[in-house]
Write an enzyme that holds these catalytic residues in place. Structure first.
Site, PDB file in Angstrom:
ATOM      1  N   LYS A  56       0.932  -1.035   0.140  1.00 26.62           N
ATOM      2  CA  LYS A  56      -0.115  -0.009  -0.008  1.00 26.62           C
ATOM      3  C   LYS A  56       0.781   1.387   0.176  1.00 26.62           C
ATOM      4  O   LYS A  56       0.658   2.126  -0.657  1.00 26.62           O
ATOM      5  CB  LYS A  56      -0.895   0.007   1.076  1.00 26.62           C
TER       6      LYS A  56
ATOM      7  N   GLN B  54      -4.258  -1.280   9.358  1.00 28.66           N
ATOM      8  CA  GLN B  54      -4.039  -2.807   8.948  1.00 28.66           C
ATOM      9  C   GLN B  54      -4.704  -3.665  10.138  1.00 28.66           C
ATOM     10  O   GLN B  54      -4.363  -3.929  11.099  1.00 28.66           O
ATOM     11  CB  GLN B  54      -2.767  -3.106   8.637  1.00 28.66           C
TER      12      GLN B  54
ATOM     13  N   ASP C 263     -10.324   3.267   4.246  1.00 27.01           N
ATOM     14  CA  ASP C 263     -10.670   2.011   4.159  1.00 27.01           C
ATOM     15  C   ASP C 263     -12.424   1.629   3.916  1.00 27.01           C
ATOM     16  O   ASP C 263     -12.616   0.637   3.703  1.00 27.01           O
ATOM     17  CB  ASP C 263     -10.340   1.256   5.346  1.00 27.01           C
TER      18      ASP C 263
END
Ligand SMILES: NC(=O)c1ccc[n+]([C@@H]2O[C@H](COP(=O)([O-])OP(=O)(O)OC[C@H]3O[C@@H](n4cnc5c(N)ncnc54)[C@H](OP(=O)(O)O)[C@@H]3O)[C@@H](O)[C@H]2O)c1
Length: 296
Positions: free
Chosen positions: A54, A98, A121
């Site tokens: 990412k 994460q 997200d």
């Protein structure tokens, strides 16, 4: 009939070029560089690799990115403190923590602590709620990637019967909600299936578009689909294969070779949904930076 392959690498590349021009335009017009903060807790190898990818993708496209790595035994309070600092940091437009997190930390508490306007997200309850009501907001990256794959492949979504197998909060539920909304790239008739669904095959065989997000290798067989279906395989599974150098091979939730004989179009694994997920994270980060400028 052999299916058309929906090439996620090619489509993600096209979208990344559009994002790159959006970033250039934003920098030129406002002097703002989109900023992404990625938080990694512990040293789970899969999480480490996702975070690395990412950050790399963000950097390559011209997004400022920073990584915060915390030890596996970090307290919940400490992690919440970091999220709060990032919420207040004007150079950060997107925050990603994460998952999964260690057991001493409530994932829901952490997700909810991220400012909804920086939740790239799309897991914050406010953004998930906005899917239900059809308001603007961040959509979770994997279902958004699937929606874009369908749109960029000219698959007709409006009026189609979409069957989603899987009802997780990160894939199945938002996916189904996004495609049943009124409007562009939506207006589908949606059925959601899960492990308690009776006679699954009788439902999957009705699908014009079948989306598999199950987490079971090659679960969807040719007998479960009708001729001419469009199949999107979200699954990522590693199975033993002694012919491969690492002894493992990546497969999806769909038995690709046999389903491709009946489908009109199908995504491969790897190279289908996977490349779209990070691309949508970049897209959401740009969208957040653009919105921050609009509010100045
Ligand atoms: N490509 C990407 O970027 C990406 C991103 C995220 C996830 N994935 C992959 O997508 C897959 C799904 O991920 P997830 O996080 O949504 O998984 P998950 O949270 O484990 O959810 C799996 C879903 O499949 C359903 N299911 C399991 N066995 C079933 C069966 N026999 N019949 C019908 N439904 C069944 C479960 O039903 P119940 O709810 O009843 O248990 C659940 O709703 C995984 O392979 C994951 O690695 C890929």
């Amino acid at each position: 009939m052999a299916a058309r392959i929906i090439d996620g690498v090619e489509i993600a590349g096209r979208i990344r070029r559009e994002i790159a021009s959006g970033i250039d335009a934003l920098k030129r017009q406002s002097g703002v560089t989109p900023g992404l903060a990625v938080v990694l807790v512990g040293d789970n190898p899969a999480s480490r690799s996702y975070v690395r990818n990412k950050n790399k993708a963000a950097h390559e496209i011209g997004i400022y990115s920073e990584q915060h790595t915390l030890p596996a035994d970090v307290s919940e309070a400490e992690l919440l403190g970091l999220v709060e600092r990032l919420n207040q940091d004007p150079k950060i437009h997107g925050i990603l923590v994460q998952l999964p997190l260690p057991l001493q930390i409530s994932e829901q508490k952490v997700i909810t602590s991220i400012a909804p306007q920086k939740d790239v997200d799309g897991f914050h309850p406010v953004n998930l709620g906005r899917i239900m009501t059809g308001e603007r907001g961040f959509r979770p990256c994997t279902p958004l990637g699937v929606q874009k794959l369908l749109a960029y492949s000219d698959v007709k979504i409006a009026g189609s019967h979409v069957v989603v197998v899987g009802r997780s909060n990160i894939v199945g539920k938002p996916m189904a909600n996004m495609l049943m909304q009124k409007g562009e790239d939506a207006d589908a008739t949606v059925t959601i299936c899960h492990s308690h669904t009776r006679d699954l095959q009788s439902i999957t065989r009705q699908a014009d578009i079948l989306i598999a997000a199950i987490g079971r290798p090659e679960f969807i067989t040719a007998a479960m689909v009708r001729d001419g279906v469009v199949v999107i395989d979200v699954g990522i599974n590693r199975i033993a294969d002694p012919t491969h150098p690492k002894g493992l091979r990546m497969v999806g939730d769909v038995k690709f070779d046999e389903v491709a004989q009946k489908a009109q179009a199908i995504t491969p694994v790897p190279g289908g949904v996977g490349p779209m997920t990070i691309t949508m994270l970049l897209s959401n980060t740009l969208q957040s930076a653009q919105a921050s400028v609009a509010f100045l």
